[in-house]
Scaffold this active site. Structure first.
Site, PDB file in Angstrom:
ATOM      1  N   HIS A 159     -50.297  49.715  28.005  1.00 11.15           N
ATOM      2  CA  HIS A 159     -51.337  49.921  29.025  1.00 11.15           C
ATOM      3  C   HIS A 159     -51.464  48.747  29.982  1.00 11.15           C
ATOM      4  CE1 HIS A 159     -53.191  53.720  27.589  1.00 11.15           C
ATOM      5  NE2 HIS A 159     -52.548  53.376  26.487  1.00 11.15           N
ATOM      6  N   ASP A 191     -52.434  44.080  37.251  1.00  9.47           N
ATOM      7  CA  ASP A 191     -53.079  45.146  36.478  1.00  9.47           C
ATOM      8  C   ASP A 191     -52.043  46.185  36.099  1.00  9.47           C
ATOM      9  OD1 ASP A 191     -55.204  46.564  35.342  1.00  9.47           O
ATOM     10  OD2 ASP A 191     -56.487  46.273  37.083  1.00  9.47           O
TER      11      ASP A 191
HETATM   12  P1  ADQ Z   1     -58.858  48.244  31.952  1.00 10.76           P
HETATM   13  O1  ADQ Z   1     -58.415  46.834  32.104  1.00 10.76           O
HETATM   14  O2  ADQ Z   1     -60.092  48.429  31.165  1.00 10.76           O
HETATM   15  O3  ADQ Z   1     -57.701  49.177  31.365  1.00 10.76           O
HETATM   16  P2  ADQ Z   1     -59.220  50.090  34.319  1.00 10.76           P
HETATM   17  O4  ADQ Z   1     -58.002  50.921  34.279  1.00 10.76           O
HETATM   18  O5  ADQ Z   1     -59.599  49.683  35.686  1.00 10.76           O
HETATM   19  O6  ADQ Z   1     -59.071  48.760  33.486  1.00 10.76           O
HETATM   20  O7  ADQ Z   1     -60.522  50.824  33.720  1.00 10.76           O
HETATM   21  C1  ADQ Z   1     -60.499  51.629  32.628  1.00 10.76           C
HETATM   22  C2  ADQ Z   1     -61.805  52.457  32.530  1.00 10.76           C
HETATM   23  O8  ADQ Z   1     -62.948  51.625  32.336  1.00 10.76           O
HETATM   24  C3  ADQ Z   1     -62.092  53.304  33.768  1.00 10.76           C
HETATM   25  O9  ADQ Z   1     -62.254  54.630  33.356  1.00 10.76           O
HETATM   26  C4  ADQ Z   1     -63.393  52.755  34.355  1.00 10.76           C
HETATM   27  O10 ADQ Z   1     -64.276  53.749  34.846  1.00 10.76           O
HETATM   28  C5  ADQ Z   1     -64.018  52.055  33.175  1.00 10.76           C
HETATM   29  N1  ADQ Z   1     -64.775  50.893  33.683  1.00 10.76           N
HETATM   30  C6  ADQ Z   1     -64.259  49.797  34.277  1.00 10.76           C
HETATM   31  N2  ADQ Z   1     -65.255  48.974  34.665  1.00 10.76           N
HETATM   32  C7  ADQ Z   1     -66.403  49.574  34.316  1.00 10.76           C
HETATM   33  C8  ADQ Z   1     -67.785  49.235  34.470  1.00 10.76           C
HETATM   34  N3  ADQ Z   1     -68.140  48.109  35.079  1.00 10.76           N
HETATM   35  N4  ADQ Z   1     -68.723  50.097  33.998  1.00 10.76           N
HETATM   36  C9  ADQ Z   1     -68.353  51.246  33.405  1.00 10.76           C
HETATM   37  N5  ADQ Z   1     -67.070  51.624  33.241  1.00 10.76           N
HETATM   38  C10 ADQ Z   1     -66.112  50.804  33.689  1.00 10.76           C
HETATM   39  C11 ADQ Z   1     -56.369  48.951  30.867  1.00 10.76           C
HETATM   40  C12 ADQ Z   1     -55.408  48.283  31.841  1.00 10.76           C
HETATM   41  C13 ADQ Z   1     -55.303  49.078  33.133  1.00 10.76           C
HETATM   42  C14 ADQ Z   1     -54.865  50.516  32.818  1.00 10.76           C
HETATM   43  C15 ADQ Z   1     -55.792  51.114  31.757  1.00 10.76           C
HETATM   44  C16 ADQ Z   1     -55.308  52.483  31.302  1.00 10.76           C
HETATM   45  O11 ADQ Z   1     -55.807  46.942  32.095  1.00 10.76           O
HETATM   46  O12 ADQ Z   1     -54.349  48.481  34.003  1.00 10.76           O
HETATM   47  O13 ADQ Z   1     -54.940  51.291  34.004  1.00 10.76           O
HETATM   48  O14 ADQ Z   1     -55.846  50.278  30.610  1.00 10.76           O
HETATM   49  O15 ADQ Z   1     -53.987  52.443  30.883  1.00 10.76           O
END
Ligand code: ADQ
Length: 470
Positions: A153, A361
């Site tokens: 991920h 990311d």
């Molecule tokens: P994350 O680093 O957590 O994921 P991201 O893909 O942006 O980053 O977000 C994942 C989920 O968390 C989204 O559904 C989003 O809505 C939720 N989220 C983020 N910030 C939030 C907040 N402030 N309040 C509520 N919800 C929030 C990791 C990797 C990413 C990759 C994903 C999935 O770092 O690059 O895209 O896994 O593989």
């Protein structure tokens, strides 16, 4: 059809807060049978040898408990203080303690031993993320011959960053024990290929390490996504509309610039605030007419580098407030708590600019969700980092180098000045891309590749053989 066994560090929790991944895989599991395996979230004195089954909102979940020491070494230690920073090319933020690796392996061994008695011969096993790279090796050592896939991920590191990770050779050998390794973006497959083709660094002594044979492992990009149509519906739900109304009352005519992230140094938050500061400094006409909202709940806050990022962000936001705030206008709001998906969907829909500028990311699902939540008649503009995997999909976003805060400030200006026709045109292409790369397609593509014709009672290899002699 074969059962699907999903394995990840944490199993999904109860309630509607589950993210897109949990929703997508829940759907897959409902169609295919199988269960989700992972850590229960409980810390105990003696590690559990056997998994406990539980029904969580209709999903069959098998869980094990970990000891506090193992969990610390495996999770906060090796996974998040070594692998996470290195894979995100932040070696300066890595902390290396040699003994963490033993805890990391111990947890992977514990997972494998607890999973073994639950497996049937034609089960398909899908392992998620950097916490569990050794799991296929541990299972194979116990005699498991099932198809096993791995999905990363986060980004795959450059070869130099990989060499900085203790035991990287063993980890890469572990990766070679999977049948299929899925990456987020083509960029990651290219980094992997660079490593696999050159491998051991040349030594002056001329004795290269034994290279890893990836001959039986397929590696490909499977860009993850969201459920854009469900998100679009959520964005017009009563809960989202309530959030929109609440914000509109507070903001009046101001345009909203929105950031939504976990508080993580990979997300480029201080640079983002600096870019906003430059927008206001260079374009006095926007003062009082825009407002930036950054939602960033703390994560992994037992790790020093995360606390430091939080302190830096506090200071940056304070600086921008001190420089530009008026008694009746605040240039930004910084909220350190998570919101549920309906409220987030409302915020996304209201925002004229979605500011998604991680330094590096895997994919970034916030970018997908922002696109999906827009009003087709009056869509906002996505300002997106070139270093998010999403940049390979969303070519019609305004792409920026997040390290260059002048460029990001200028992108913000362009986004705020963009005429409606151009916003609509760009959004249509972005939404088409979000639909093409939905999380459902992602899950289906990965499983189709891992087990091309996993029909009950007939092994994949048999089917391929029949096809080739037919
Ligand atoms: P994350 O680093 O957590 O994921 P991201 O893909 O942006 O980053 O977000 C994942 C989920 O968390 C989204 O559904 C989003 O809505 C939720 N989220 C983020 N910030 C939030 C907040 N402030 N309040 C509520 N919800 C929030 C990791 C990797 C990413 C990759 C994903 C999935 O770092 O690059 O895209 O896994 O593989």
């Amino acid at each position: 059809m074969s059962r699907i066994i999903v394995v990840s560090n944490r199993t999904p929790g109860k309630g509607p807060a589950a993210g897109g991944l949990a929703v997508a895989l829940r759907k897959t599991l409902a169609e295919r049978e199988g269960f989700w395996f992972g850590w229960s979230g409980k810390l105990v004195d003696e590690p559990s040898a056997e998994a406990r089954f539980e029904d969580i909102d209709g999903l069959s979940v098998a869980q094990v408990d970990l000891t506090r020491e193992d969990h610390h070494a495996y999770y906060a230690g090796f996974s998040n203080s070594i692998l996470w920073p290195s894979f995100h090319l932040r070696l300066d933020l890595a902390t290396i303690e040699a003994h963490w690796y033993e805890g990391y392996r111990r947890v992977n061994t514990q997972f494998a031993r607890a999973l073994l008695p639950l497996l049937k011969p034609d089960d398909i096993i899908w392992v998620h993320d950097y916490h569990l790279i050794p799991l296929a090796s541990e299972l194979r050592n116990l005699g498991v011959r099932n198809r096993i896939g791995f999905y990363l991920h986060i980004p795959f590191p450059t070869t130099d960053a990989l060499y900085a990770i203790p035991h990287h050779q063993e980890l890469m050998r572990d990766l070679s024990r999977y049948d299929l390794v899925g990456m987020q973006a083509n960029r990651d497959v290219a980094a992997f290929t660079e490593f696999s083709e050159h491998q051991a660094p040349s030594t002056l002594a001329g004795s290269p390490l034994k290279s890893v044979d990836f001959g039986r492992t397929e590696v490909a990009a499977f860009p993850i996504g969201s459920d854009p149509d469900a998100f679009a519906r959520l964005a017009v739900s009563p809960a989202a509309t309530k959030m929109i109304k609440r914000m509109e009352r507070a903001m009046g005519e101001q345009e909203l610039i929105l950031g939504v992230d976990r508080l993580d140094y990979s997300k480029g938050l201080p640079q983002r605030v600096e870019a906003y500061e430059k927008l206001l400094a260079n374009n006095a006409r926007f003062r009082r007419l825009v407002h930036m909202l950054q939602v960033a709940p703390p994560s992994r806050d037992s790790i020093k580098e995360y606390q430091e990022t939080s302190d830096t962000l506090d200071a940056m936001c304070g600086r921008v407030m001190g420089r530009f705030a008026e008694p009746d206008w605040a240039p930004l709001t910084y909220v350190k708590r998570a919101y549920g998906q309906p409220s987030l969907a409302g915020l996304y829909r209201l925002a004229r600019v979605g500011l998604v500028t991680p330094l590096r990311d895997g994919m970034n699902l916030v970018a997908h969700e922002y696109v999906a939540a827009q009003n087709p008649e009056d869509p906002g503009v996505l300002v997106l980092s070139r270093f998010a995997g999403a940049a390979e999909i969303f070519e019609d976003a305004i792409l920026v180098n997040p390290f260059d805060t002048d460029e990001t400030a200028e992108a913000l200006r362009m986004a705020l000045d963009m005429p409606l026709d151009e916003r609509k045109d760009r959004w249509k292409t972005l939404m088409a891309a979000a639909r093409k790369h939905s999380v459902e397609n992602w899950s289906r593509d990965f499983l189709d590749r891992l087990a091309p014709a996993s029909i009950a009672g007939t092994g994949t290899r048999d089917i391929l053989y029949l096809a080739s002699v037919a």
